[in-house]
Every structure is written in structure tokens, then in C-alpha cells.
Design a protein around this motif. Structure first.
Motif, short mmCIF file in Angstrom:
data_model
loop_
_atom_site.label_atom_id
_atom_site.label_comp_id
_atom_site.label_asym_id
_atom_site.label_seq_id
_atom_site.Cartn_x
_atom_site.Cartn_y
_atom_site.Cartn_z
N ALA A 52 0.85 -1.20 0.00
CA ALA A 52 0.00 0.00 0.00
C ALA A 52 0.89 1.25 0.00
CB ALA A 52 -0.96 -0.03 1.17
N ASP A 53 0.71 2.13 1.00
CA ASP A 53 1.50 3.36 1.09
C ASP A 53 2.78 3.18 1.89
OD1 ASP A 53 -0.46 4.74 -0.33
OD2 ASP A 53 -1.54 5.33 1.50
N PHE A 54 3.13 1.93 2.19
CA PHE A 54 4.26 1.66 3.06
C PHE A 54 5.32 0.83 2.34
CE2 PHE A 54 0.50 2.09 5.68
CZ PHE A 54 0.91 2.95 6.69
N VAL A 55 6.56 0.97 2.81
CA VAL A 55 7.65 0.08 2.43
C VAL A 55 8.32 -0.37 3.73
CG1 VAL A 55 9.85 -0.19 1.24
CG2 VAL A 55 8.04 1.20 0.20
N PHE A 56 8.38 -1.69 3.94
CA PHE A 56 9.03 -2.24 5.13
C PHE A 56 10.44 -2.67 4.74
CE2 PHE A 56 4.48 -2.82 5.55
CZ PHE A 56 4.24 -2.40 6.85
N ARG A 57 11.41 -2.25 5.54
CA ARG A 57 12.82 -2.51 5.24
C ARG A 57 13.52 -3.10 6.44
NH1 ARG A 57 15.30 1.65 5.43
NH2 ARG A 57 13.71 3.15 6.01
N GLY A 58 14.54 -3.91 6.17
CA GLY A 58 15.33 -4.47 7.26
C GLY A 58 16.75 -4.77 6.81
N GLU A 59 17.68 -4.68 7.76
CA GLU A 59 19.08 -5.03 7.50
C GLU A 59 19.68 -5.68 8.74
OE1 GLU A 59 21.87 -2.29 5.69
OE2 GLU A 59 20.22 -0.98 5.07
N MET A 60 20.60 -6.61 8.51
CA MET A 60 21.39 -7.22 9.59
C MET A 60 22.82 -7.39 9.11
SD MET A 60 18.94 -10.14 11.32
CE MET A 60 18.69 -10.98 9.75
N ALA A 61 23.76 -7.16 10.01
CA ALA A 61 25.17 -7.36 9.70
C ALA A 61 25.83 -8.05 10.89
CB ALA A 61 25.87 -6.04 9.40
N TYR A 62 26.29 -9.26 10.68
CA TYR A 62 27.01 -10.01 11.72
C TYR A 62 28.50 -9.78 11.50
CZ TYR A 62 28.62 -13.90 14.62
OH TYR A 62 29.24 -14.67 15.59
N LEU A 63 29.15 -9.13 12.47
CA LEU A 63 30.56 -8.81 12.37
C LEU A 63 31.36 -9.78 13.22
CD1 LEU A 63 29.02 -6.00 11.77
CD2 LEU A 63 31.23 -4.96 12.22
N TRP A 73 6.62 5.65 4.87
CA TRP A 73 5.19 5.93 4.65
C TRP A 73 5.06 7.17 3.77
CZ3 TRP A 73 1.57 8.91 8.36
CH2 TRP A 73 0.25 8.84 7.89
N THR A 74 4.35 7.02 2.66
CA THR A 74 4.07 8.15 1.77
C THR A 74 2.55 8.33 1.70
OG1 THR A 74 4.20 6.60 -0.10
CG2 THR A 74 6.16 7.91 0.39
N PRO A 75 1.98 9.11 2.62
CA PRO A 75 0.53 9.23 2.71
C PRO A 75 -0.11 10.10 1.64
CG PRO A 75 1.58 10.67 4.31
CD PRO A 75 2.68 9.89 3.66
N GLY A 76 0.70 10.71 0.78
CA GLY A 76 0.16 11.62 -0.22
C GLY A 76 0.38 13.06 0.18
N GLY A 77 0.01 13.97 -0.70
CA GLY A 77 0.19 15.39 -0.40
C GLY A 77 1.64 15.79 -0.30
N ASP A 78 2.54 15.01 -0.97
CA ASP A 78 3.98 15.29 -0.95
C ASP A 78 4.58 15.18 0.44
OD1 ASP A 78 4.34 15.66 -3.71
OD2 ASP A 78 3.63 17.73 -3.58
N TRP A 79 3.99 14.33 1.29
CA TRP A 79 4.56 14.01 2.60
C TRP A 79 5.36 12.71 2.51
CZ3 TRP A 79 4.76 16.70 7.09
CH2 TRP A 79 3.90 17.80 7.25
N SER A 80 6.41 12.62 3.29
CA SER A 80 7.20 11.40 3.40
C SER A 80 7.64 11.23 4.84
CB SER A 80 8.43 11.46 2.48
OG SER A 80 9.29 10.36 2.69
N VAL A 81 7.43 10.03 5.40
CA VAL A 81 7.80 9.74 6.79
C VAL A 81 8.58 8.43 6.81
CG1 VAL A 81 7.00 9.34 9.14
CG2 VAL A 81 5.73 10.90 7.63
#
Length: 413
Positions: A266-277, A305-313
Motif C-alpha cells: 500500500a502506502d508503506f515500504v518495510f525494510r530491514g538489514e542485519m550485519a554479523y561482524l 510511509w508516503t501518505p500523499g500530499g507530498d509528505w514522506s515519513v
């Protein structure tokens, strides 16, 4: 630039083959010039940033070969060591059918995080002005050969870095140098850290496999490298009521196993990262202590989250876990940090107002950048903002006196 010349030669042979290319299809010259100035919010209200920075970018497309070079020139009135000329990038790329190779000095970007580096460790950072520079200015280019195998849904990236390039930390007259605050009765001596010699044995190697699935991207990587920061090994001698600490900084190898993913919904992108050092040293809590080698896990989870109206969170939660923890270490066994990036575009997207906050809840430690950007036209852009540091921790609170208001003007050509 010896490495660049050696690796450029076979690529020029490709370009010279009449069966592949008959002429230079296009060449381009562009770049920018930027003036930046700031004033400390606290007394004595001096300039923490006062510089003129320019970058000239040259590129040419010769059939299947693409050449690129970028040169920097800077005059810094605040930090003497920053003034001068330098190569930023200089590389050649040959594009084949389902593969390409790039050789030379280049910036390599991994990861999906916003303003945080978890798996993005190939290009070492330049913290001359701590984190007040944009991330694209923080990343340093490395001399490398990179080969990519490009499939329909899977890409494989292989990197060889024969020469080590360390991270850059503030030094000398730089106002971002942190006062060591030595206890009474303690004296310190030391030598410069010796960088690893250029050899096959000392080379860095990286492998990254990226898969682009329906509605889901994932990548796994392994990076055998030298730690960007020297380990401050030390010898402690006590004599007649005084303590002498002699530092012998050395670089050590580490192995990083990375995993990253992103999933739009939808209006969301879920992201994740892991780094084992594996095999990284951590500094002791006491000046007279001993650095200890431990394995650790850095991780990040984020939501765009991009809810529209040129907002980005963009919100992110990051953390570090040290395995086999020893209470004598300076860093906590578990550490957490939060970031929040809110942006609004105005006036037909010619103006943007944003706030980026980094927060460490354990020490109530924070850094916030409030920024206003205005694109006057295709060439001129103005920026103004405020950087605020606070808290009791060693990450941001120590820079509370460096909170600043700043202004930048950039001309692009």
C-alpha cells in the motif's frame, strides 16, 4: 592511481576493437560549486563550517565502454587540512550481455537504510565534520574492481579491493575533535597507525547476491575486510604515582555477513538489514583497559510511509548486540537507536522542509537536523538549517556546544 591505470588498459582494448565501437557516442561535462557557512548557536558563535567546494564531473560513452571521472577542489577556512585538490572517483565500465565490470576509484553503496550504515560498509566514511555532511559526502571512494552478473531476477556482485582506505576522523584544529579528558596523573603517548600493505593477501573481497521477487527484494552478502578504524592497543606503565599509557594502534581484519530486504505494501515500504561482524575489537571502559575481540550483530528495521500530499515519513529502529559480553567494555551489551525522518514538499515541489532525528534512549542522547531546501531553477539551489546536539551520552551529547545554524548555496552546471 596506479591501480586505475592497470585496470583501465584492458577496457580500452575493448573500446578500440572496431567491431564493437566506431566512434565516441557522447561526452559530458557537468558538476557543481557550493559555498557553505555556519554559526555556532552557543558562545563564541564562531563558524564551525566555512568552505567553498567544487566538483567537476567528466563522462564519455564509447560503445560498450563508459568512462567517468570526478575531481574535487575545496578551500576550507575552518579546517586547514581540507583545502586542496583530489580525485573523488575515476573508473571505466564495460557492459556485456548479462554482465558488466567496473574498475577504478568508485563509491560502492549497499543497504536500504536511511542515514544509517548497517551493511553499507564497503566505502569507508569520512567524519571530518562528524555526521553533519550528507551521506553522499561521507562515503569515500575505494580503488576496486567490481563484476556483476545480471540475471532476470537475481544479480551477483563480486568486488576486489587491493588497497586499504581507512575511515577519516576529526583531527588537528578541527572543531569536531572530542576532548579526551584525561584523568589526573595520566600521561599518553602513541604512534600513527600503519595501514596494511598493498598485496593480494591484504586485499578485501566482497560478494553480494540480490534477488528481485514479486513484491519483495532481498540480498545476502559477505565482506572480508579490514576494520575501518584502528584498534587502540596499549601498554600501561605505573611509576612513582603516575601512569603512562602508550598507544600502538593497529588495523585488524573482520568478516561481515549481511542480509537486507524490502517489501512494499500500500502506502508503506518495510525494510530491514542485519550485519554479523566476526572478530571486531571493542574499546575498554577504562583508559588503562584492554580492547577485546568479540562478535556482534547490527540490525535495523524501518518503515517508509508516503501518505500523499507530498509528505514522506521514515521511521527506523536500530540496535547492536555484543556476544560474549564483558562488563569492562565501553559499549553496552545491547544498544538501541531510533531515527525519524519527516519531509514535506511545497510550491510545486520546489521547496522541501524536513527534520531528521537520531535518538539513543539509554542516554537520552540526540541529534536533530531541520532543513529547508529551495530550488530557484535548474542551476541554483539554496539550503538553510539547524543542527542541534543534546543529551548525556558520548555519541551526540559531547557535541552539544557544536549545535549550529547553517546556510548553503549550490550552483550546478
Amino acid at each position: 592511481m596506479l591501480f586505475f591505470a592497470v585496470w583501465s588498459f584492458p577496457l580500452f582494448l575493448f573500446a578500440a576493437d572496431e567491431r564493437r565501437v566506431s566512434r565516441v557516442e557522447w561526452a559530458n561535462v557537468d558538476g557543481w560549486m557550493e559555498g557553505a557557512w555556519s554559526s555556532r548557536l552557543r558562545s563564541p558563535h564562531d563558524a564551525l563550517m566555512s568552505r567553498l567546494w567544487g566538483r567537476l564531473k567528466l563522462s564519455a560513452d564509447v560503445g560498450d565502454v563508459y568512462a567517468y571521472a570526478a575531481f574535487d577542489a575545496m578551500h576550507n577556512w575552518r579546517i586547514d587540512g581540507e583545502s586542496g585538490f583530489s580525485f573523488h572517483e575515476a573508473w571505466l565500465e564495460y557492459v556485456g550481455k548479462g554482465w558488466d565490470v567496473r574498475a577504478g576509484r568508485q563509491v560502492i553503496i549497499w543497504g536500504k537504510a536511511d542515514g544509517v550504515q548497517v551493511t553499507d560498509l564497503v566505502s569507508p566514511p569520512d567524519y571530518t565534520e562528524f555526521i553533519t555532511r550528507d551521506l553522499e559526502e561521507v562515503r569515500q571512494a575505494v580503488d576496486a574492481a567490481k563484476v556483476r552478473l545480471l540475471g532476470e531476477n537475481v544479480d551477483v556482485e563480486m568486488i576486489w579491493i587491493p588497497s586499504f582506505r581507512p575511515a577519516v576522523l576529526p583531527s588537528g584544529d578541527n572543531p569536531w575533535v572530542v576532548d579526551s579528558g584525561l584523568p589526573a596523573g595520566v600521561s599518553v603517548t602513541g604512534v600513527e597507525a600503519r595501514e596494511p600493505d598493498v598485496s593480494l593477501e591484504n586485499s578485501e573481497f566482497a560478494l553480494r547476491v540480490s534477488a528481485y521477487l514479486p513484491g519483495f527484494d532481498v540480498a545476502a552478502s559477505v565482506f572480508s575486510a579490514w576494520d575501518d578504524y584502528p584498534v587502540m592497543h596499549r601498554k600501561v606503565v605505573r611509576h612513582e604515582g603516575r601512569t603512562l599509557v602508550s598507544f600502538s594502534p593497529r588495523y585488524h581484519r573482520v568478516t561481515v555477513f549481511g542480509l537486507e530486504f524490502s517489501r512494499p505494501w500500500a502506502d508503506f515500504v518495510f525494510r530491514g538489514e542485519m550485519a554479523y561482524l566476526a572478530g571486531r575489537f571493542f574499546e575498554p571502559d577504562e583508559l588503562t583497559g584492554v580492547p577485546l575481540r568479540k562478535n556482534s550483530l547490527s540490525w535495523l528495521g524501518g518503515i517508509d510511509w508516503t501518505p500523499g500530499g507530498d509528505w514522506s515519513v521514515i521511521g527506523q529502529l536500530t540496535g547492536v548486540v555484543i556476544f560474549g559480553y564483558d562488563p569492562a567494555l565501553e559499549q553496552d551489551e545491547h544498544s538501541l537507536a531510533l531515527t525519524l525522518h519527516v519531509m514535506k514538499k511545497l510550491f510545486r515541489q520546489t521547496v522541501s522542509l524536513s527534520s531528521m532525528v537520531y535518538y539513543y534512549p539509554a542516554d537520552n542522547d540526540f541529534f536533530e537536523r531541520i532543513k529547508l531546501e529551495y530550488d530557484l531553477d535548474d542551476n541554483w539551489g539554496l539550503q538553510a538549517g539547524v543542527d542541534v546536539f543534546g543529551g548525556a551520552g558520548s555519541s551526540f551529547g559531547v557535541y552539544r556546544n557544536n549545535s549550529q545554524a547553517w546556510f548553503k548555496a549550490r550552483y550546478s552546471f
